[in-house]
Design a protein around this motif. Structure first.
Motif, short mmCIF file in Angstrom:
data_model
loop_
_atom_site.label_atom_id
_atom_site.label_comp_id
_atom_site.label_asym_id
_atom_site.label_seq_id
_atom_site.Cartn_x
_atom_site.Cartn_y
_atom_site.Cartn_z
N SER A 1 54.19 82.58 14.92
CA SER A 1 54.99 83.53 15.70
C SER A 1 55.96 82.84 16.64
O SER A 1 57.01 83.40 16.99
CB SER A 1 54.05 84.45 16.51
N ARG A 2 55.66 81.63 17.08
CA ARG A 2 56.56 80.91 17.97
C ARG A 2 57.89 80.55 17.29
O ARG A 2 58.89 80.30 17.95
CB ARG A 2 55.91 79.62 18.48
N ALA A 3 57.88 80.53 15.96
CA ALA A 3 59.04 80.05 15.20
C ALA A 3 60.22 81.01 15.26
O ALA A 3 61.34 80.62 14.90
CB ALA A 3 58.65 79.81 13.75
N ILE A 4 60.02 82.26 15.71
CA ILE A 4 61.13 83.22 15.70
C ILE A 4 61.43 83.80 17.09
O ILE A 4 62.26 84.68 17.21
CB ILE A 4 60.88 84.38 14.72
N VAL A 5 60.75 83.30 18.12
CA VAL A 5 61.02 83.82 19.46
C VAL A 5 62.45 83.48 19.86
O VAL A 5 62.86 82.32 19.84
CB VAL A 5 60.03 83.22 20.49
N GLY A 6 63.24 84.51 20.19
CA GLY A 6 64.63 84.30 20.60
C GLY A 6 65.56 83.97 19.45
O GLY A 6 66.63 83.39 19.67
N LEU B 1 66.16 76.21 16.65
CA LEU B 1 64.98 77.05 16.88
C LEU B 1 63.75 76.42 16.21
O LEU B 1 63.38 76.76 15.10
CB LEU B 1 65.22 78.46 16.35
N TYR B 2 63.12 75.52 16.91
CA TYR B 2 61.87 74.92 16.47
C TYR B 2 61.23 74.22 17.67
O TYR B 2 61.92 73.70 18.55
CB TYR B 2 62.10 73.91 15.34
N PRO B 3 59.90 74.24 17.75
CA PRO B 3 59.24 73.51 18.84
C PRO B 3 59.23 72.02 18.54
O PRO B 3 59.08 71.61 17.38
CB PRO B 3 57.82 74.09 18.84
N VAL B 4 59.40 71.19 19.56
CA VAL B 4 59.27 69.76 19.34
C VAL B 4 57.80 69.44 19.11
O VAL B 4 56.91 70.07 19.69
CB VAL B 4 59.82 68.93 20.51
N ALA B 5 57.54 68.51 18.24
CA ALA B 5 56.17 68.07 17.95
C ALA B 5 55.89 66.82 18.79
O ALA B 5 56.70 65.89 18.84
CB ALA B 5 56.03 67.76 16.47
N HIS C 1 60.89 69.28 29.16
CA HIS C 1 60.28 70.03 28.07
C HIS C 1 60.05 71.48 28.49
O HIS C 1 59.31 71.76 29.43
CB HIS C 1 58.95 69.40 27.67
N VAL C 2 60.67 72.41 27.74
CA VAL C 2 60.54 73.84 28.00
C VAL C 2 60.06 74.51 26.72
O VAL C 2 60.13 73.94 25.63
CB VAL C 2 61.88 74.46 28.46
N TRP C 3 59.55 75.75 26.85
CA TRP C 3 59.07 76.47 25.67
C TRP C 3 59.69 77.85 25.60
O TRP C 3 60.41 78.29 26.49
CB TRP C 3 57.54 76.53 25.67
N GLU C 4 59.39 78.59 24.53
CA GLU C 4 60.13 79.79 24.16
C GLU C 4 60.01 80.93 25.18
O GLU C 4 60.95 81.69 25.38
CB GLU C 4 59.66 80.31 22.80
N GLU D 1 65.19 83.56 36.57
CA GLU D 1 65.49 84.99 36.42
C GLU D 1 67.00 85.14 36.28
O GLU D 1 67.75 84.82 37.19
CB GLU D 1 64.95 85.75 37.63
N HIS D 2 67.42 85.61 35.11
CA HIS D 2 68.84 85.64 34.77
C HIS D 2 69.47 87.00 35.06
O HIS D 2 68.83 88.02 34.87
CB HIS D 2 69.05 85.35 33.27
N ARG D 3 70.72 86.97 35.41
CA ARG D 3 71.52 88.19 35.43
C ARG D 3 72.49 88.20 34.25
O ARG D 3 73.42 88.99 34.22
CB ARG D 3 72.31 88.30 36.75
N ALA D 4 72.26 87.31 33.32
CA ALA D 4 73.12 87.19 32.14
C ALA D 4 72.36 86.40 31.09
O ALA D 4 71.31 85.83 31.36
CB ALA D 4 74.43 86.49 32.51
N ASP D 5 72.88 86.37 29.87
CA ASP D 5 72.29 85.58 28.80
C ASP D 5 72.45 84.10 29.16
O ASP D 5 73.55 83.63 29.40
CB ASP D 5 73.01 85.90 27.48
N MET D 6 71.34 83.38 29.19
CA MET D 6 71.36 81.96 29.56
C MET D 6 70.69 81.11 28.49
O MET D 6 70.12 80.05 28.78
CB MET D 6 70.64 81.77 30.90
N GLU D 7 70.75 81.54 27.23
CA GLU D 7 69.99 80.88 26.18
C GLU D 7 70.33 79.39 26.04
O GLU D 7 69.46 78.58 25.71
CB GLU D 7 70.25 81.57 24.83
N LEU D 8 71.58 79.00 26.31
CA LEU D 8 71.96 77.61 26.09
C LEU D 8 71.50 76.68 27.20
O LEU D 8 71.56 75.45 27.05
CB LEU D 8 73.49 77.51 25.93
#
Length: 547
Positions: A105-110, A119-123, A473-476, A455-462
């Motif tokens: 399920s982590r593979a498709i978050v966001g 879109l992949y977790p680092v190993a 190191h951050v996660w989904e 906490e965003h007031r806009a899209d901050m995905e990047l």
């Protein structure tokens, strides 16, 4: 069956509407390439979709870069993807190699088309303290910290040595380990609870607590609150759908599973009124005292009134302290609110990195596990009616050994341990929030104790792949934590990475340049009013998270 199809159709319609809202917001973000889409007034004032539970869908075409974005923004994204995938090539290859068979399920978050290549977790290859190293050899300061498990960092010596000593004499699965009773005594001593039962996970502990509450009260209805998360058991995976009442958050969860679930607005007067009106049917009210997705929301007076209300009607008040237990204070959020619940559930850091869950609370409720206290040598015996509770790996000897080591460490080092870590998190948050405000970036850092999120007031995905490139190191799911293993230089590294990442994005045209007024006044503005104290005390601010 027809009713289930109708509820499913309603849910799909709601999710489609939310996706449409996201798409319209992003279209507005890209109408003026010369101005930052994430900083435009239309985006900052847009009402965000309100989601409940773990199911969050993002429109595939959403994102900071899409059709109509400026050339500089598109070029920046292309370069970001190139650098990120080159740096973490082995992790990406690993994700692709196993995708056909590994359902994850982590593979498709966001998931977004524009950023799917990242879109992949680092190993990880190794981890120690506050640092991890991935299979490409990159080193990171970790703020994911095992999703809140690793209060003492990766591989704390006192847990490692306790487990190593235990394993030197065999796992000993089947017989009772001496550590189990010792861990129970310590947990009850530190939390003030009467009795405790151990489980394998937070989800399992919460499910057991609900069953115990229903058994103790003879009632079926459960109340939870929007924005909270209590694990992946069907009975808590519901959301409010207006006149439809409570509906499942996703396919695969039958409507019958949430038929006895009410989801209310946390901290609201209407929630108290609804509980009062339906009190005779309610077995338990479950509270995530400080919601992991809304750390700035801490309605102290509401929780105190909720305690009075539930006590008056014989309703079990249950605190889900998976993340707040022991971390901000020894008694978790109970110290913040000055409220003692009837039941509390624990997990995460309790196991020191090993799987665990725990249900603790009043003896008369916990007696539903085993019938209650009795003694040898007399005519006493179990007197309470019991409900079902069991499992192969309950009280697993290795987890119990780790839990005993953790609880012993907490007893020896609290409250100084929490006070120092809370203060360091507060320093990080107030420093970054001053930077965000001074530089007119559309986000703030919300925090409670040593857990935090942006906490965003806009899209901050990047922002997040930028942080990874800068060695953080951050996660989904974007909940972050400091640990006792983080050094001052680790924390400064995180702050520098956040500032540098936002500056890079601004230079690519994603955010408007800060106004002179904002820069000048930012130095004079006090810390946000929602800032928590370094050590949670008896009072708290009733605040709502910006994101």
């Amino acid at each position: 069956m027809n009713e289930q199809r109708r509820l499913t159709a309603t849910l799909d319609q709601d999710l489609a509407s939310m996706a449409g809202l996201v798409q319209r917001i992003n279209e507005q973000m890209n109408t003026a390439p010369a101005v930052s889409p994430a900083a435009s007034p239309a985006v900052e004032s847009a009402e965000q979709p309100r989601m409940h539970g773990p199911r969050v869908e993002v429109a595939p075409d959403a994102g900071m870069v899409r059709t109509g974005s400026s050339r500089s923004q598109q070029e920046h994204l292309d370069d970001l993807i190139r650098r990120y995938t080159a740096r973490t090539a082995a992790s990406k290859q690993l994700a692709q190699r196993h995708r056909r068979r590994l359902a994850d399920s982590r593979a498709i978050v966001g998931y977004r088309r524009s950023t799917k290549e990242m879109l992949y977790p680092v190993a990880a290859r190794r981890a120690e303290g506050a640092r991890i190293e991935d299979i490409d050899g990159n080193s990171y300061t970790d703020i994911t910290m095992g999703f809140g498990v690793l209060l003492f960092g990766h591989e704390p010596a006192f847990v490692r040595e306790a487990v190593r000593e235990h394993l030197s004499r065999g796992i000993r699965l089947g017989p009772r380990g001496v550590e189990t009773g010792q861990a129970a005594d310590l947990l009850c001593e530190l939390t003030g609870m009467d009795r405790v039962a151990f489980a394998n996970s937070g989800t399992e502990a919460n499910a057991a607590a609900i069953r115990l509450a229903r058994a103790a009260t003879g009632r079926d209805r459960i109340v939870t609150f929007q924005g909270a998360y209590h694990g992946h058991a069907d009975q808590v995976l519901g959301r409010q759908a207006g006149k439809e009442g409570t509906v499942p958050v996703s396919r695969g969860i039958p409507g019958s599973a949430v038929a006895e679930l009410t989801v209310l607005e946390y901290g609201s007067e209407s929630a108290l009124h609804a509980i009062e009106q339906d009190a005779e049917r309610i077995a338990a009210v479950i509270v995530e005292p400080v919601q992991s997705r809304h750390p700035s929301l801490r309605p102290a007076e509401f929780v105190r009134r909720l305690r009075e209300l539930t006590a008056r009607h014989g309703i079990v008040l249950m605190f889900d302290e998976m993340l707040t237990g022991f971390r901000p204070a020894l008694r978790g959020a109970q110290d913040l609110y000055g409220v003692t619940p009837d039941l509390a559930t624990y997990g995460k850091l309790l196991g020191g990195g090993f799987p665990i869950g725990a249900v603790a609370g009043r003896a008369d409720i916990m007696d539903g596990v085993d019938g209650g206290y009795w003694s040898y040598g007399d005519d006493s015996g179990p007197t309470a009616d019991t409900t079902f509770f069991g499992g192969t790996y309950l009280q697993h000897p290795v987890s119990m050994t780790a839990a005993h080591a953790v609880l012993t460490h907490l007893k020896e080092h609290s409250p100084r341990l929490q006070e120092r870590l809370n203060a360091r998190t507060t320093e990080l948050a107030t420093g970054l929030n001053a930077f965000f405000e001074n530089e007119d970036f559309p986000l703030r850092m919300g925090w409670f104790g040593s857990q935090f999120r942006f906490e965003h007031r806009a899209d901050m995905e990047l922002l997040y792949p930028h942080l990874m490139l800068r060695g953080v190191h951050v996660w989904e799911w974007r909940n972050f934590f400091l640990s006792t293993a983080h050094t001052d230089s680790d924390i400064e590294h995180v702050a520098d990475a956040v500032r540098g990442s936002l500056t890079d994005l601004r230079e690519a045209g994603f955010f408007r340049t800060a106004t002179t007024t904002a820069r000048r006044s930012g130095h004079d503005r006090p810390a946000p009013a929602t800032a928590p104290r370094p050590a949670p005390g008896a009072t708290a601010t009733d605040a709502v998270a910006a994101g």
